[in-house]
Scaffold this motif. Structure first.
Motif, PDB file in Angstrom:
ATOM      1  N   ALA A 168     -12.395  20.258  69.966  1.00 52.83           N
ATOM      2  CA  ALA A 168     -12.342  20.416  71.282  1.00 52.83           C
ATOM      3  C   ALA A 168     -13.666  19.510  71.843  1.00 52.83           C
ATOM      4  CB  ALA A 168     -13.071  21.950  71.449  1.00 52.83           C
ATOM      5  N   LEU A 169     -13.105  18.918  73.180  1.00 56.60           N
ATOM      6  CA  LEU A 169     -14.221  18.172  73.704  1.00 56.60           C
ATOM      7  C   LEU A 169     -15.260  18.919  74.029  1.00 56.60           C
ATOM      8  CD1 LEU A 169     -14.671  15.523  75.402  1.00 56.60           C
ATOM      9  CD2 LEU A 169     -13.670  16.571  77.325  1.00 56.60           C
ATOM     10  N   ILE A 170     -15.270  20.131  74.479  1.00 54.96           N
ATOM     11  CA  ILE A 170     -16.411  21.209  74.714  1.00 54.96           C
ATOM     12  C   ILE A 170     -16.319  22.248  73.791  1.00 54.96           C
ATOM     13  CG2 ILE A 170     -17.365  22.247  76.907  1.00 54.96           C
ATOM     14  CD1 ILE A 170     -16.088  20.130  78.459  1.00 54.96           C
ATOM     15  N   GLY A 171     -17.600  22.667  73.909  1.00 52.68           N
ATOM     16  CA  GLY A 171     -17.678  23.972  72.764  1.00 52.68           C
ATOM     17  C   GLY A 171     -17.002  25.195  73.134  1.00 52.68           C
TER      18      GLY A 171
ATOM     19  N   LYS B  71      -8.001  21.552  78.780  1.00 53.25           N
ATOM     20  CA  LYS B  71      -7.890  22.834  79.845  1.00 53.25           C
ATOM     21  C   LYS B  71      -8.329  23.908  78.813  1.00 53.25           C
ATOM     22  CE  LYS B  71      -4.573  19.683  80.698  1.00 53.25           C
ATOM     23  NZ  LYS B  71      -3.965  18.833  79.815  1.00 53.25           N
ATOM     24  N   VAL B  72      -9.020  24.857  79.697  1.00 55.14           N
ATOM     25  CA  VAL B  72      -9.598  26.241  79.131  1.00 55.14           C
ATOM     26  C   VAL B  72      -9.078  27.199  79.855  1.00 55.14           C
ATOM     27  CG1 VAL B  72     -11.494  27.545  78.545  1.00 55.14           C
ATOM     28  CG2 VAL B  72     -11.150  24.893  77.482  1.00 55.14           C
ATOM     29  N   LEU B  73      -8.538  28.250  79.603  1.00 50.27           N
ATOM     30  CA  LEU B  73      -8.383  29.421  80.202  1.00 50.27           C
ATOM     31  C   LEU B  73      -9.139  30.581  79.520  1.00 50.27           C
ATOM     32  CD1 LEU B  73      -7.022  31.251  82.517  1.00 50.27           C
ATOM     33  CD2 LEU B  73      -5.165  31.667  80.854  1.00 50.27           C
TER      34      LEU B  73
ATOM     35  N   VAL C 106     -11.021  36.461  75.057  1.00 50.84           N
ATOM     36  CA  VAL C 106     -10.148  35.214  74.796  1.00 50.84           C
ATOM     37  C   VAL C 106     -10.262  34.070  75.400  1.00 50.84           C
ATOM     38  CG1 VAL C 106      -8.165  36.238  76.159  1.00 50.84           C
ATOM     39  CG2 VAL C 106      -7.643  34.835  73.928  1.00 50.84           C
ATOM     40  N   GLN C 107     -10.199  32.858  74.582  1.00 54.89           N
ATOM     41  CA  GLN C 107     -10.171  31.531  75.093  1.00 54.89           C
ATOM     42  C   GLN C 107      -8.860  31.224  74.775  1.00 54.89           C
ATOM     43  OE1 GLN C 107     -13.592  29.602  73.747  1.00 54.89           O
ATOM     44  NE2 GLN C 107     -15.033  31.236  74.442  1.00 54.89           N
ATOM     45  N   GLY C 108      -8.166  30.379  75.526  1.00 56.90           N
ATOM     46  CA  GLY C 108      -6.908  29.663  75.306  1.00 56.90           C
ATOM     47  C   GLY C 108      -7.383  28.056  75.736  1.00 56.90           C
ATOM     48  N   ILE C 109      -7.458  27.267  74.632  1.00 54.92           N
ATOM     49  CA  ILE C 109      -8.122  25.870  74.824  1.00 54.92           C
ATOM     50  C   ILE C 109      -6.713  24.940  74.578  1.00 54.92           C
ATOM     51  CG2 ILE C 109      -9.359  24.168  73.714  1.00 54.92           C
ATOM     52  CD1 ILE C 109     -11.116  26.308  72.637  1.00 54.92           C
ATOM     53  N   PHE C 110      -6.269  24.325  75.539  1.00 54.64           N
ATOM     54  CA  PHE C 110      -4.937  23.625  75.504  1.00 54.64           C
ATOM     55  C   PHE C 110      -5.345  21.920  75.680  1.00 54.64           C
ATOM     56  CE2 PHE C 110      -4.656  27.591  77.930  1.00 54.64           C
ATOM     57  CZ  PHE C 110      -3.496  28.073  77.288  1.00 54.64           C
ATOM     58  N   ASP C 111      -4.459  21.305  74.692  1.00 56.12           N
ATOM     59  CA  ASP C 111      -4.656  20.010  74.494  1.00 56.12           C
ATOM     60  C   ASP C 111      -6.062  19.632  74.185  1.00 56.12           C
ATOM     61  OD1 ASP C 111      -2.035  19.465  75.293  1.00 56.12           O
ATOM     62  OD2 ASP C 111      -2.681  19.380  77.363  1.00 56.12           O
ATOM     63  N   PRO C 112      -6.733  20.304  73.051  1.00 61.68           N
ATOM     64  CA  PRO C 112      -8.073  19.924  72.687  1.00 61.68           C
ATOM     65  C   PRO C 112      -8.082  18.178  72.290  1.00 61.68           C
ATOM     66  CG  PRO C 112      -6.843  21.062  71.071  1.00 61.68           C
ATOM     67  CD  PRO C 112      -6.119  21.039  72.114  1.00 61.68           C
TER      68      PRO C 112
ATOM     69  N   ASP D 290      -8.128  16.629  68.805  1.00 63.00           N
ATOM     70  CA  ASP D 290      -7.135  16.967  67.941  1.00 63.00           C
ATOM     71  C   ASP D 290      -5.633  16.723  68.620  1.00 63.00           C
ATOM     72  OD1 ASP D 290      -5.368  17.676  66.079  1.00 63.00           O
ATOM     73  OD2 ASP D 290      -6.268  19.640  65.734  1.00 63.00           O
ATOM     74  N   PRO D 291      -5.313  15.472  68.628  1.00 62.46           N
ATOM     75  CA  PRO D 291      -3.895  15.337  68.962  1.00 62.46           C
ATOM     76  C   PRO D 291      -2.948  15.971  68.446  1.00 62.46           C
ATOM     77  CG  PRO D 291      -4.591  13.339  67.851  1.00 62.46           C
ATOM     78  CD  PRO D 291      -5.690  14.396  67.805  1.00 62.46           C
ATOM     79  N   ARG D 292      -2.926  16.586  67.444  1.00 63.80           N
ATOM     80  CA  ARG D 292      -1.898  17.460  66.665  1.00 63.80           C
ATOM     81  C   ARG D 292      -1.999  18.615  67.446  1.00 63.80           C
ATOM     82  NH1 ARG D 292      -4.477  17.014  61.159  1.00 63.80           N
ATOM     83  NH2 ARG D 292      -6.125  17.547  62.435  1.00 63.80           N
ATOM     84  N   ALA D 293      -2.664  19.260  67.771  1.00 67.69           N
ATOM     85  CA  ALA D 293      -2.790  20.700  68.522  1.00 67.69           C
ATOM     86  C   ALA D 293      -2.507  20.615  69.853  1.00 67.69           C
ATOM     87  CB  ALA D 293      -4.084  21.321  68.184  1.00 67.69           C
ATOM     88  N   ASN D 294      -1.657  21.588  70.232  1.00 68.16           N
ATOM     89  CA  ASN D 294      -1.323  21.711  71.759  1.00 68.16           C
ATOM     90  C   ASN D 294      -2.018  22.900  72.241  1.00 68.16           C
ATOM     91  OD1 ASN D 294       0.772  19.695  71.989  1.00 68.16           O
ATOM     92  ND2 ASN D 294       2.214  21.067  70.666  1.00 68.16           N
TER      93      ASN D 294
END
Length: 474
Positions: free
Chosen positions: A210-213, A428-430, A448-454, A457-461
């Motif tokens: 993640a870009l941000i913790g 993006k984070v929700l 719960v946190q949804g971290i989208f496009d970390p 890590d280009p492999r993780a959506n």
């Protein structure tokens, strides 16, 4: 209270964004200390703990036998906001809800618990009543809080678990002007942060790319002396100043639900990732509050400040973090309290650490829509030379009283962070959470946190982070 999870550390590296091989102190947003610098020992924690014990003993001794201590006011009598429990408890109306003064205000505001666990609540209630008695007689307010978050990220390589504990000892002593608008207060706080299990939750950021913790604070750096400053009000409280050791981020660019101890945990929301100031360090500030609807605050801190070091040695280097916040705090009929502010800031270059300068601006909007519902929105822009976070835009809502208890709190928020490195994806984070006021002194949260496009890590959506949090205070 903050950490280094916005420093731009790549998922496969512990190097600073500038690539200089320094140890990045996990207690700072933009502070990378040299490996050779010493860390504090147990002295601050032991000293503050002894101070608390002596003060509590004095309160008990001063309460005549057979006479009860002053009881807390009934719930609802004290002012309550979804962020700070009191909009203007500290030396500036822009103070964050995780500052020492605001946390103490929240603790001293009585809560209604869903349960009455007599054997557990009785000793905590006794200690709280003794703290009330001491504050009434001497102007010295004492508070203790213990918080434990546990986070688990969805499947992938590496250790996806993080758990930690934080013990906070807080005090605020009104030594000048008690009972008047021109008060002078000595604020002192210390905390002990430690991992529970294999690693602290601040380590999850590098594991998931993640870009941000996923959390602010909750490290494993042991005892630190967090705050030790003097806050003074003059001219009927319209002019205020602060001087001493403090975390500048507690006073600028925050929103009312910015607290990993009581609301959102992801650092997108529980800190200001675009603002790269130092942590607890020699600081000074002034605030002018001409009326109940307007304020101007400005401050400066030693740019080399480090939570693990108590020293004035680097002040002479002439490198400072400076900021200004201009705020409008209206009360809108039919809705409630609001706060709208803009805060430009500048971090000077630090030649000793080979770190460049950085600058930016934050714009924040907080507004009560009713006594149960509020929203916040924040936009931050920075050069991004220190954090690799160039832009951040977010918004969220908070709601209290879902199950009939006015002290229950729930929230949902969404954030987008744009890196300075254009080869990386925008993150993006929700996040959503619910906080139960289990007893008068304990809160339990699930989220719960949804971290989208970390970004790293280009492999993780998408990555999911689930958490629980327990907090007890008195």
């Amino acid at each position: 209270m903050r950490d280094s999870s916005g420093l731009g550390l790549k998922a496969d590296s512990d190097q600073l964004w500038s690539t200089r091989p320094l140890r990045c102190d996990t207690s700072a947003t933009a502070r990378c200390a040299e490996v050779t610098r010493p860390r504090m020992g147990l002295l601050p924690g032991v000293a503050v703990a002894a101070f608390f014990l002596v003060a509590a003993h004095a309160a008990i001794a001063q309460t005549p036998a057979g006479q009860s201590s002053p009881s807390q006011p009934p719930t609802g009598q004290a002012p309550y906001y979804l962020g700070p429990s009191e909009l203007d408890a500290g030396w500036t109306p822009g103070e964050a809800p995780y500052s020492t003064e605001e946390e103490m205000e929240d603790i001293y505001t009585p809560d209604q618990g869903h349960l009455n666990l007599g054997p557990v609540e009785k000793p905590l209630g006794f200690l709280a009543s003794q703290a009330d008695a001491l504050a009434e007689k001497t102007g010295l307010r004492l508070a203790v809080a213990y918080t434990m978050p546990f986070q688990q990220a969805s499947g992938g390589p590496g250790d996806r678990y993080g758990g930690a504990g934080r013990l906070q000892l807080m005090s605020s002593w009104t030594l000048v002007g008690r009972g008047t608008k021109n008060t002078g207060q000595l604020v002192v706080s210390s905390e002990n942060n430690f991992a529970i299990g294999s690693q602290a939750p601040t380590r999850l950021r590098s594991q998931i790319g993640a870009l941000i913790g996923t959390v602010t604070g909750f490290r494993a750096d042991g005892w630190i002396l967090a705050d030790m400053y003097w806050a003074q009000r003059l001219f009927d409280g319209r002019f205020r100043f602060l001087i001493g050791r403090a975390d500048s981020a507690m006073f600028v660019g925050s929103h009312w639900m910015e607290t990993a101890s009581n609301a959102f945990m992801n650092r997108h929301f529980s800190d200001n990732p675009t603002m790269t100031g130092p942590l607890h360090s020699p600081s000074a500030g002034i605030s002018y509050v001409p009326n109940d609807s307007f304020y101007v605050t400005a401050g400066t801190s030693d740019a080399y400040g480090d939570s693990s070091i108590i020293s004035l040695g680097t002040v002479g280097e002439g490198a400072f973090f400076t900021w200004t916040e201009v705020g409008y705090t209206p009360t809108i009929s039919g809705h409630g309290q609001g706060r709208y502010c803009v805060a430009p800031w500048y971090m000077a270059a630090r030649p000793r650490d080979g770190l460049p300068s950085d600058s930016g601006v934050t714009v924040v909007a907080d507004q009560e829509l009713s006594k149960r519902l509020q929203f916040f929105a924040r936009y931050g822009y920075a050069e991004g030379t220190l954090s690799n976070v160039q832009q951040l835009a977010q918004g969220g809502i908070g709601y209290r009283g879902s199950f009939g208890n006015p002290d229950d709190l729930s929230g949902v928020a969404f954030s987008v962070a744009i890196p300075k490195d254009k080869s990386l994806r925008s993150e993006k984070v929700l996040e959503a959470f619910y906080r139960w006021q289990v007893t008068a002194h304990s809160r339990f949260s699930v989220g719960v946190q949804g971290i989208f496009d970390p970004s790293y890590d280009p492999r993780a959506n998408a990555v999911g982070v689930f958490y629980v949090r327990l907090r007890t205070s008195f």
